[in-house]
Design an enzyme around this catalytic site. Structure first.
Site, short mmCIF file in Angstrom:
data_model
loop_
_atom_site.label_atom_id
_atom_site.label_comp_id
_atom_site.label_asym_id
_atom_site.label_seq_id
_atom_site.Cartn_x
_atom_site.Cartn_y
_atom_site.Cartn_z
N SER A 42 -25.77 -22.97 20.77
CA SER A 42 -26.05 -21.56 20.51
C SER A 42 -25.20 -20.98 19.39
O SER A 42 -25.58 -19.98 18.77
CB SER A 42 -25.86 -20.73 21.78
OG SER A 42 -24.55 -20.92 22.31
N ASP B 29 -19.38 -11.71 27.06
CA ASP B 29 -19.62 -12.79 26.11
C ASP B 29 -18.49 -12.79 25.09
O ASP B 29 -18.49 -12.00 24.14
CB ASP B 29 -20.97 -12.60 25.42
CG ASP B 29 -21.32 -13.75 24.49
OD1 ASP B 29 -20.45 -14.62 24.27
OD2 ASP B 29 -22.46 -13.78 23.98
N HIS C 2 -19.81 -16.05 21.69
CA HIS C 2 -20.67 -15.81 20.52
C HIS C 2 -20.10 -14.65 19.70
O HIS C 2 -19.12 -14.01 20.10
CB HIS C 2 -22.09 -15.53 20.98
CG HIS C 2 -22.68 -16.64 21.80
ND1 HIS C 2 -22.73 -16.60 23.18
CD2 HIS C 2 -23.20 -17.83 21.43
CE1 HIS C 2 -23.27 -17.72 23.62
NE2 HIS C 2 -23.56 -18.49 22.59
#
Length: 522
Positions: free
Chosen positions: A216, A491, A494
């Site tokens: 990702s 998160d 990311h």
């Protein structure tokens, strides 16, 4: 001054005017000859002195310059620990590597171990990112991996309002994140990293196909590049250069103040059912941009529980690569591979059809080989597969490996109260030499150097962003995303868009621009 000599025949204190004049003329001639000789000697000595000074200065300057370059490639950090890198589903403490490190060749990179007190330095192998090739001669370029984050009043070149492809999970301003993390730029030591130019990038890749291959975070880089290239007018009909902010619901949004970068809006031409493989096309420049999903490069299957349901662990076959991405290599001109974060799970290693050990398992009957060993094995296999791709040789596939980037969870993980609420970059003293991120960076760089040496091909390089991203604990979404999809999570892995991740594509553009102007040797 000595008395003026008189004629030997003169015994009186006074002499005739004729004799005085004659003696004085002779003396003046002697004095003039002596002065000329002295001036000539002085001129010769001065010339010798000047030449000596210039030679000494040149030697000193060369030495100082060499010392300066050495200092620029050295990172000075403290021994303070930073949070260990964790998996998306569960916190994992990295296991020690129980396998002896592989012997390094003289050309390979050398970084300090976790217990070393010395700072990491850049070797020839590490600087593969910053070199271009003329025939077989390697020309040194600026090392973009070492530097610092400095203030950038202009902000990013795009906004969360001007990027039509921006996913909600990365649209941090829309969901209330403070915009302070946007006003920084990476300043390499001893040189400049130019501001990203969409026009220049599209011109360099005209008629080419580029793929980001990895997990990702590889897709995160593709999403960044899409935003950098495919801007649309903002609310006031301009594109972003200098920007200000307005309140948008509970969050912040950009408003552009003046027209700047022009770009081309791409067309999405392919997306698989699981959103793992995507393809975009820029018709005006005939440029194709792709994302290819692979967690480990190698073939891997989820470990099933007693009820036959997949767990968070994987069986990784070190001697078999995942054909989902290798079969798509033919036709590519550029590939950017990356990864590492999925290895922090409890995973099991297989070879020749049998389980040989594990990573992070801590099971009495299994050898825990450690994360670095597993990463080395799969990176080596991936690079060798690319080097042996016979269908890829016709279009001269160039491959870059983007080095490992850590998460910045504090006091927990995704679903256990972890957060990342920093508002500005970390100081260098906050980076730990004991972070496994340095070891993974070393392993990845060594494997690129190895494939270059083994194959004799200069078509492999490194995009070294590890240090830069270690410092950017302020650049993650944290809790600033649409909670309708995921609740009670942060998160800190990311990156927000816009954000520090855009720097990866700044570096990529510089490398591609070097290649486009300098032919690579096979």
């Amino acid at each position: 001054m000595a008395p003026v000599p008189t004629s030997p025949s003169s015994s009186s204190s006074s002499a005739s005017p004729r004799l005085l004049h004659s003696n004085s003329s002779e003396w003046n001639a002697v004095v003039q000859r002596n002065i000329k000789s002295s001036l000539l000697l002085l001129l010769v000595l001065s010339t010798i002195f000047v030449i000596s000074v210039l030679y000494t200065s040149h030697s000193f300057g060369s030495t100082a310059a060499e010392e300066g370059l050495t200092q620029q490639s050295t990172l000075v950090v403290s021994g303070r620990l930073v949070p260990v890198e964790e998996d998306a589903d569960e916190p994992i403490v990295p296991a020690e590597n129980n396998v002896a490190s592989e012997q390094s060749s003289p050309a390979e990179i050398s970084l300090p171990s976790a217990n070393s007190s010395s700072a990491p330095t850049a070797s020839t192998a590490e600087r593969t990112e910053d070199q271009s090739v003329v025939g077989v001669q390697v020309v040194e370029r600026c090392d973009m991996s070492m530097g610092k984050w400095v203030r950038e009043p202009k902000g990013p070149i795009y906004t969360n309002l001007t990027c039509p492809t921006l996913p909600d999970f990365k649209n941090c301003q829309k969901y209330g994140k403070d915009p302070g993390h946007l006003f920084w730029r990476w300043q390499p030591d001893g040189c400049d990293l130019p501001r990203f130019s969409p026009e220049r990038f599209l011109d360099v890749v005209r008629g080419k196909r580029l793929a980001f291959i990895g997990d990702s975070l590889a897709r995160n880089q593709m999403e960044s590049l899409l935003c950098l290239l495919s801007q649309v007018p903002s609310l006031n009909g301009c594109r972003s250069s200098n920007v200000s902010y307005i309140q948008h619901g509970k969050g912040h949004s950009f408003i552009a103040k003046q027209t700047s970068m022009q770009a081309e809006t791409p067309t999405e031409v392919y997306r698989d059912a699981y959103d793992k493989f995507r393809t975009w096309h820029f018709p005006t420049h005939n440029f194709t941009l792709m994302a290819m999903w692979t967690e480990f490069y190698a073939h891997a299957m989820p470990v099933l529980d007693a009820d036959g349901k997949p767990t968070a662990s994987f069986d990784i076959h070190l001697d078999r690569l995942n054909a989902n991405w290798t079969s798509r290599l033919p036709g590519l001109d550029y590939a950017v591979i990356s990864g590492g974060n999925w290895f922090f799970r409890v995973n099991y290693l297989w070879e020749d059809g049998r389980r040989i050990g594990c990573v992070n398992c801590r099971e009495a009957n299994l050898t825990d080989f450690g994360i670095a060993y597993a990463v080395r094995r799969v990176v080596r296999a991936a690079l060798e597969a690319i080097a042996k791709c016979h269908e890829c040789s016709g279009n001269n596939l160039v491959t870059f490996l983007r080095t490992y980037t850590p998460d910045h969870f504090e006091h927990g993980s995704w679903f256990s109260g972890g957060y990342c609420n920093r508002t500005q970059p970390l100081e260098e003293g906050d980076i730990s030499l004991q972070s496994i991120g340095w070891e993974l960076r070393r392993v990845q760089s060594e494997e690129v150097a190895r494939v270059r040496e083994r194959t004799g091909s200069k078509r492999f390089g490194v995009l070294d962003v590890t240090k830069a991203m270690m410092l950017r604990a302020d650049g993650h979404p944290g809790g600033h995303y649409d909670k309708r999809w995921v609740r009670n999570a942060s998160d800190c892995l990311h990156w927000c868009l816009p954000g520090p991740v855009d720097m990866w594509n700044d570096v990529l553009l510089q490398r591609l621009a070097q290649i486009s102007t300098t032919p690579l040797a096979r």
